[in-house]
Design a protein around this motif. Sequence first.
Motif, PDB file in Angstrom:
ATOM      1  N   TYR A 307       0.654  -1.280   0.134  1.00  0.00           N
ATOM      2  CA  TYR A 307       0.040   0.034   0.053  1.00  0.00           C
ATOM      3  C   TYR A 307       0.689   1.472  -0.029  1.00  0.00           C
ATOM      4  O   TYR A 307       0.762   1.976  -0.741  1.00  0.00           O
ATOM      5  CB  TYR A 307      -1.047  -0.046   1.054  1.00  0.00           C
ATOM      6  N   PHE A 308       1.623   1.643   1.069  1.00  0.00           N
ATOM      7  CA  PHE A 308       2.324   2.733   1.057  1.00  0.00           C
ATOM      8  C   PHE A 308       3.406   2.895   0.033  1.00  0.00           C
ATOM      9  O   PHE A 308       3.744   4.067  -0.360  1.00  0.00           O
ATOM     10  CB  PHE A 308       3.061   2.937   2.612  1.00  0.00           C
ATOM     11  N   LEU A 309       4.100   1.952  -0.298  1.00  0.00           N
ATOM     12  CA  LEU A 309       5.266   2.305  -1.350  1.00  0.00           C
ATOM     13  C   LEU A 309       4.698   2.127  -2.762  1.00  0.00           C
ATOM     14  O   LEU A 309       5.247   1.435  -3.684  1.00  0.00           O
ATOM     15  CB  LEU A 309       6.419   1.321  -1.274  1.00  0.00           C
ATOM     16  N   LYS A 310       3.552   2.905  -2.866  1.00  0.00           N
ATOM     17  CA  LYS A 310       3.061   3.130  -4.417  1.00  0.00           C
ATOM     18  C   LYS A 310       2.648   4.755  -4.471  1.00  0.00           C
ATOM     19  O   LYS A 310       2.373   5.201  -3.639  1.00  0.00           O
ATOM     20  CB  LYS A 310       1.629   2.442  -4.415  1.00  0.00           C
ATOM     21  N   PRO A 311       3.155   5.204  -5.582  1.00  0.00           N
ATOM     22  CA  PRO A 311       2.739   6.678  -5.777  1.00  0.00           C
ATOM     23  C   PRO A 311       1.272   6.829  -5.518  1.00  0.00           C
ATOM     24  O   PRO A 311       0.352   6.174  -6.165  1.00  0.00           O
ATOM     25  CB  PRO A 311       3.044   6.735  -7.137  1.00  0.00           C
ATOM     26  N   ARG A 312       0.848   7.892  -4.771  1.00  0.00           N
ATOM     27  CA  ARG A 312      -0.308   8.117  -4.367  1.00  0.00           C
ATOM     28  C   ARG A 312      -0.646   9.582  -4.333  1.00  0.00           C
ATOM     29  O   ARG A 312       0.335  10.374  -3.929  1.00  0.00           O
ATOM     30  CB  ARG A 312      -0.799   7.538  -3.222  1.00  0.00           C
ATOM     31  N   ASN A 313      -1.824  10.143  -4.518  1.00  0.00           N
ATOM     32  CA  ASN A 313      -2.260  11.479  -4.188  1.00  0.00           C
ATOM     33  C   ASN A 313      -2.453  11.387  -2.828  1.00  0.00           C
ATOM     34  O   ASN A 313      -3.508  11.479  -2.312  1.00  0.00           O
ATOM     35  CB  ASN A 313      -3.300  11.942  -4.966  1.00  0.00           C
ATOM     36  N   TRP A 314      -1.551  11.538  -1.895  1.00  0.00           N
ATOM     37  CA  TRP A 314      -1.509  11.719  -0.399  1.00  0.00           C
ATOM     38  C   TRP A 314      -2.554  12.633   0.038  1.00  0.00           C
ATOM     39  O   TRP A 314      -3.284  12.543   1.172  1.00  0.00           O
ATOM     40  CB  TRP A 314      -0.466  11.706   0.263  1.00  0.00           C
TER      41      TRP A 314
END
Length: 322
Positions: A307-314
């Motif tokens: 989950y966290f080590l994916k490019p996301r619009n945080w």
Amino acid sequence: MNPQDLNAAPTSSDIDRVRTFLLDLQSRICQGLETEEQLGGGSARFVADEWQRPEGGGGRSCVLQGGDVIEKGGVMFSHIDVKHLPASATARHPQIEGATAQALGLSIVIHPKNPHVPTTHANIRLFIAQKEGMEPVWWMGGGFDLTPYYPVLEDCVAWHQHAFEVCAPFGEAVYPEYKAWCDQYFYLKHRDEQRGIGGLFYDDLNVWGFERCFEFMQAVGHGFLNAYLPIVQKRRQTPYSESEREFQLYRRGRYVEYNLVYDRGTLFGLQTGGRIESILVSLPNLVSWHYRPEWAIDSPEARLTSYFLKPRNWLQLDQQST
């Protein structure tokens, strides 16, 4: 403003201003991190190491080791002369092949002891190249990024909110562009994996002219501690197990792999015959590798990469979205 003025190279006075800012920022960052070390019960301090470079220039390396909060931290200033530009510089800028250059910057890497406090990195720099018959070529670069091991969503959102606020005065497109660039840059191709949750990364910046670019450098430099210290303060007392510590050391291996294989700053330093202690200070004192480790599907360790080590619009995430 005349467009030609925007392209003007920094004067010696401009370079002195950047140098003064970087040295002052180095002292501020060391002081801020030492305060967190003291509040966390530690007594370790930064040790300043002044050095000179035979080719010209030098720097001041400040390193803290063996702390209760910070296991290893480096806040490194350098201002060097480069007589022979390496391939890492000329590959992207073939027009400066054969030029001499000045490079000055501040690089920060912090490896906390507690697995619940993320590792972080920041860098800001100015590069100027010149050769006979050519106008000086210059640009600025830098940014900051976060590498958590047991991430907390609110920390990830807050980190990117700070990055957004740093960029906001410079235009709406700046944060999305430099956030995406950070995701692309801090990517371990051989692992098909992000190094962390990103932040900001920019390079070759000169289109705004020196003054505006310098303002952005200062905003990034000051914004780093504003983004990082609240996370340290929240997580430094979190209890952790031996298995969590082992996972932290295992994940630090990814950090080492990235810095030795892909990092431009590391490659530039090695190819210019730089001071090896300063170049490799980014590496943690303790790290481990394991052959094909496996984690339970619903474990925090597995969730880091799934989950966290994916490019996301945080900035659009909340606690319920995960």
